[in-house]
Design a protein around this motif. Sequence first.
Motif, mmCIF file in Angstrom:
data_model
loop_
_atom_site.group_PDB
_atom_site.id
_atom_site.type_symbol
_atom_site.label_atom_id
_atom_site.label_comp_id
_atom_site.label_asym_id
_atom_site.label_seq_id
_atom_site.Cartn_x
_atom_site.Cartn_y
_atom_site.Cartn_z
ATOM 1 N N TYR A 157 0.514 9.018 2.566
ATOM 2 C CA TYR A 157 1.224 8.845 1.287
ATOM 3 C C TYR A 157 2.650 9.397 1.375
ATOM 4 O O TYR A 157 3.600 8.761 0.901
ATOM 5 C CB TYR A 157 0.509 9.582 0.147
ATOM 6 N N HIS A 158 2.809 10.590 1.970
ATOM 7 C CA HIS A 158 4.149 11.181 2.087
ATOM 8 C C HIS A 158 5.055 10.307 2.951
ATOM 9 O O HIS A 158 6.201 10.057 2.603
ATOM 10 C CB HIS A 158 4.073 12.589 2.697
ATOM 11 N N ARG A 159 4.509 9.861 4.084
ATOM 12 C CA ARG A 159 5.330 9.048 5.003
ATOM 13 C C ARG A 159 5.713 7.721 4.333
ATOM 14 O O ARG A 159 6.841 7.272 4.456
ATOM 15 C CB ARG A 159 4.580 8.751 6.311
ATOM 16 N N PHE A 160 4.775 7.101 3.624
ATOM 17 C CA PHE A 160 5.104 5.833 2.951
ATOM 18 C C PHE A 160 6.197 6.062 1.910
ATOM 19 O O PHE A 160 7.096 5.241 1.756
ATOM 20 C CB PHE A 160 3.864 5.227 2.278
ATOM 21 N N ASN A 161 6.118 7.177 1.196
ATOM 22 C CA ASN A 161 7.142 7.449 0.194
ATOM 23 C C ASN A 161 8.522 7.492 0.857
ATOM 24 O O ASN A 161 9.485 6.910 0.357
ATOM 25 C CB ASN A 161 6.842 8.751 -0.551
ATOM 26 N N GLU A 162 8.592 8.145 2.019
ATOM 27 C CA GLU A 162 9.876 8.235 2.732
ATOM 28 C C GLU A 162 10.336 6.866 3.249
ATOM 29 O O GLU A 162 11.528 6.646 3.431
ATOM 30 C CB GLU A 162 9.744 9.183 3.935
ATOM 31 N N SER A 163 9.392 5.986 3.521
ATOM 32 C CA SER A 163 9.743 4.661 4.062
ATOM 33 C C SER A 163 10.292 3.708 3.002
ATOM 34 O O SER A 163 10.854 2.667 3.355
ATOM 35 C CB SER A 163 8.500 3.990 4.653
ATOM 36 N N LEU A 164 10.047 4.031 1.743
ATOM 37 C CA LEU A 164 10.477 3.115 0.680
ATOM 38 C C LEU A 164 11.894 3.420 0.225
ATOM 39 O O LEU A 164 12.340 4.573 0.252
ATOM 40 C CB LEU A 164 9.546 3.253 -0.534
ATOM 41 N N LYS A 165 12.579 2.371 -0.250
ATOM 42 C CA LYS A 165 13.838 2.600 -0.954
ATOM 43 C C LYS A 165 13.500 3.184 -2.320
ATOM 44 O O LYS A 165 12.374 3.002 -2.811
ATOM 45 C CB LYS A 165 14.543 1.264 -1.195
ATOM 46 N N ARG A 166 14.466 3.784 -2.983
ATOM 47 C CA ARG A 166 14.261 4.261 -4.340
ATOM 48 C C ARG A 166 13.830 3.076 -5.215
ATOM 49 O O ARG A 166 14.348 1.975 -5.022
ATOM 50 C CB ARG A 166 15.590 4.839 -4.852
ATOM 51 N N GLU A 167 12.867 3.272 -6.088
ATOM 52 C CA GLU A 167 12.321 2.198 -6.952
ATOM 53 C C GLU A 167 11.403 1.234 -6.178
ATOM 54 O O GLU A 167 10.913 0.259 -6.736
ATOM 55 C CB GLU A 167 13.420 1.381 -7.640
ATOM 56 N N THR A 202 -10.088 0.053 -4.121
ATOM 57 C CA THR A 202 -10.911 1.257 -4.290
ATOM 58 C C THR A 202 -10.081 2.479 -3.907
ATOM 59 O O THR A 202 -10.610 3.535 -3.631
ATOM 60 C CB THR A 202 -12.142 1.231 -3.360
ATOM 61 N N GLU A 203 -8.769 2.305 -3.883
ATOM 62 C CA GLU A 203 -7.928 3.339 -3.268
ATOM 63 C C GLU A 203 -6.880 3.930 -4.205
ATOM 64 O O GLU A 203 -5.799 4.300 -3.753
ATOM 65 C CB GLU A 203 -7.247 2.758 -2.028
ATOM 66 N N GLN A 204 -7.202 3.982 -5.517
ATOM 67 C CA GLN A 204 -6.168 4.494 -6.424
ATOM 68 C C GLN A 204 -5.791 5.926 -6.069
ATOM 69 O O GLN A 204 -6.621 6.677 -5.562
ATOM 70 C CB GLN A 204 -6.556 4.372 -7.907
ATOM 71 N N ILE A 205 -4.531 6.285 -6.322
ATOM 72 C CA ILE A 205 -4.051 7.627 -5.961
ATOM 73 C C ILE A 205 -4.183 8.526 -7.191
ATOM 74 O O ILE A 205 -3.656 8.198 -8.258
ATOM 75 C CB ILE A 205 -2.567 7.595 -5.531
ATOM 76 N N PHE A 206 -4.881 9.656 -7.008
ATOM 77 C CA PHE A 206 -4.966 10.621 -8.100
ATOM 78 C C PHE A 206 -3.728 11.504 -8.027
ATOM 79 O O PHE A 206 -3.323 11.897 -6.938
ATOM 80 C CB PHE A 206 -6.266 11.415 -7.996
ATOM 81 N N SER A 207 -3.107 11.790 -9.164
ATOM 82 C CA SER A 207 -1.867 12.572 -9.223
ATOM 83 C C SER A 207 -0.791 12.034 -8.264
ATOM 84 O O SER A 207 -0.381 12.732 -7.323
ATOM 85 C CB SER A 207 -2.097 14.046 -8.884
ATOM 86 N N PRO A 208 -0.344 10.800 -8.491
ATOM 87 C CA PRO A 208 0.654 10.227 -7.571
ATOM 88 C C PRO A 208 1.961 11.033 -7.549
ATOM 89 O O PRO A 208 2.688 10.983 -6.553
ATOM 90 C CB PRO A 208 0.898 8.819 -8.129
ATOM 91 N N ARG A 233 -3.756 -1.737 2.385
ATOM 92 C CA ARG A 233 -4.993 -1.882 1.615
ATOM 93 C C ARG A 233 -6.211 -1.829 2.526
ATOM 94 O O ARG A 233 -6.227 -2.403 3.611
ATOM 95 C CB ARG A 233 -4.960 -3.214 0.860
ATOM 96 N N ASN A 234 -7.212 -1.146 2.019
ATOM 97 C CA ASN A 234 -8.529 -1.121 2.665
ATOM 98 C C ASN A 234 -8.527 -0.514 4.065
ATOM 99 O O ASN A 234 -9.265 -0.958 4.951
ATOM 100 C CB ASN A 234 -9.123 -2.541 2.667
ATOM 101 N N VAL A 235 -7.701 0.483 4.261
ATOM 102 C CA VAL A 235 -7.807 1.301 5.481
ATOM 103 C C VAL A 235 -7.832 2.780 5.121
ATOM 104 O O VAL A 235 -8.533 3.569 5.755
ATOM 105 C CB VAL A 235 -6.686 0.991 6.502
ATOM 106 N N LEU A 236 -7.130 3.158 4.055
ATOM 107 C CA LEU A 236 -7.066 4.591 3.712
ATOM 108 C C LEU A 236 -8.438 5.137 3.320
ATOM 109 O O LEU A 236 -8.707 6.321 3.487
ATOM 110 C CB LEU A 236 -6.041 4.823 2.585
ATOM 111 N N ILE A 237 -9.323 4.280 2.857
ATOM 112 C CA ILE A 237 -10.690 4.715 2.526
ATOM 113 C C ILE A 237 -11.427 5.307 3.730
ATOM 114 O O ILE A 237 -12.371 6.048 3.556
ATOM 115 C CB ILE A 237 -11.616 3.578 1.984
ATOM 116 N N TYR A 238 -10.990 4.951 4.938
ATOM 117 C CA TYR A 238 -11.669 5.471 6.131
ATOM 118 C C TYR A 238 -11.092 6.800 6.597
ATOM 119 O O TYR A 238 -11.646 7.438 7.488
ATOM 120 C CB TYR A 238 -11.564 4.467 7.287
ATOM 121 N N PHE A 239 -9.950 7.210 6.015
ATOM 122 C CA PHE A 239 -9.267 8.415 6.495
ATOM 123 C C PHE A 239 -9.750 9.658 5.752
ATOM 124 O O PHE A 239 -10.157 9.591 4.589
ATOM 125 C CB PHE A 239 -7.744 8.288 6.282
#
Length: 259
Positions: free
Chosen positions: A218-228, A236-242, A203-209
């Motif tokens: 976003y891609h790397r985080f998706n790979e880091s998560l288990k399914r579900e 202020t960081e909602q993802i458009f077209s997640p 939270r509150n770091v992606l706004i600076y990127f």
Amino acid sequence: MNDDYGNFVKQFKRKTGIDLLLYKEAQMKRRLTSLRDKRGYTSFSSYFEDFQKNSSLFYELLDRMTINVSEFYRNRKRWEILEKKVLTHLMKGQTRLKVWSAACSTGEEPYTLAMILQKHLPARQIEIVATDIDRNALKRAEMGVYPESALKELPAEMKKKHFTYEDNQMYKISDNIKKCVTFKQHNLLADQYEKKCDLIVCRNVLIYFTEPAKKYVYHRFNESLKREGVFFVGSTEQIFSPDQYNFEFFDTFFYKKVI
Ligand SMILES: C[S@@+](CC[C@H](N)C(=O)[O-])C[C@H]1O[C@@H](n2cnc3c(N)ncnc32)[C@H](O)[C@@H]1O
């Protein structure tokens, strides 16, 4: 980008491994220029030359670059959703949780997580990895001592349960909360990512990127998560077209991994 700033960006990357080109340029340049001017330099090249000799000048700039503002229970309503809805979802069929608090700054966020999770799980079943690019922020996080202002959103019963008053309006977090959290230095734009996480809070770091840097994360985080698994972003960081990152909407500022 002018040559002076452009050269500085290259030298800074060689010195720190941090690529300033992946941060929004106008904002970053404004912040660094105002500090440079305040210290009496008219060019980035002379400023850089001096921080080769003067480490406090260098650390001051690093500090300006990272912006470590944080607090316990920042945006409290979201933490209530996390406790009521997200944890119920994550704990279906399992009793251990691995959580990654990325860009955790001085520790308020991972400790908030530990306090909430401990209401539902014993400490030995909670693993929170908390990372940040800034070693100084991590040192403060490990100390776990905070001014009263960082605790203003914290529910009174939690303050009473998990903090002891030191002096000078400073509060120390309990060892029981600390033992759930491991701090590590990590650059989201260069280092290896955690694996098999149930929940990622960033939270509150992606706004600076920049946009490409955000997409990478976003891609790397998706790979880091288990399914579900669930990804929790700042308010202020909602993802458009997640769906383009294999996430689906779970609740406001929460996304669930679908693949
Ligand atoms: C405003 S703080 C956010 C703290 C906390 N997540 C919160 O929302 O309260 C932003 C943090 O991002 C960290 N940061 C900046 N760039 C980073 C990067 N490339 N990788 C990891 N952390 C980074 C900074 O050091 C800073 O501690």
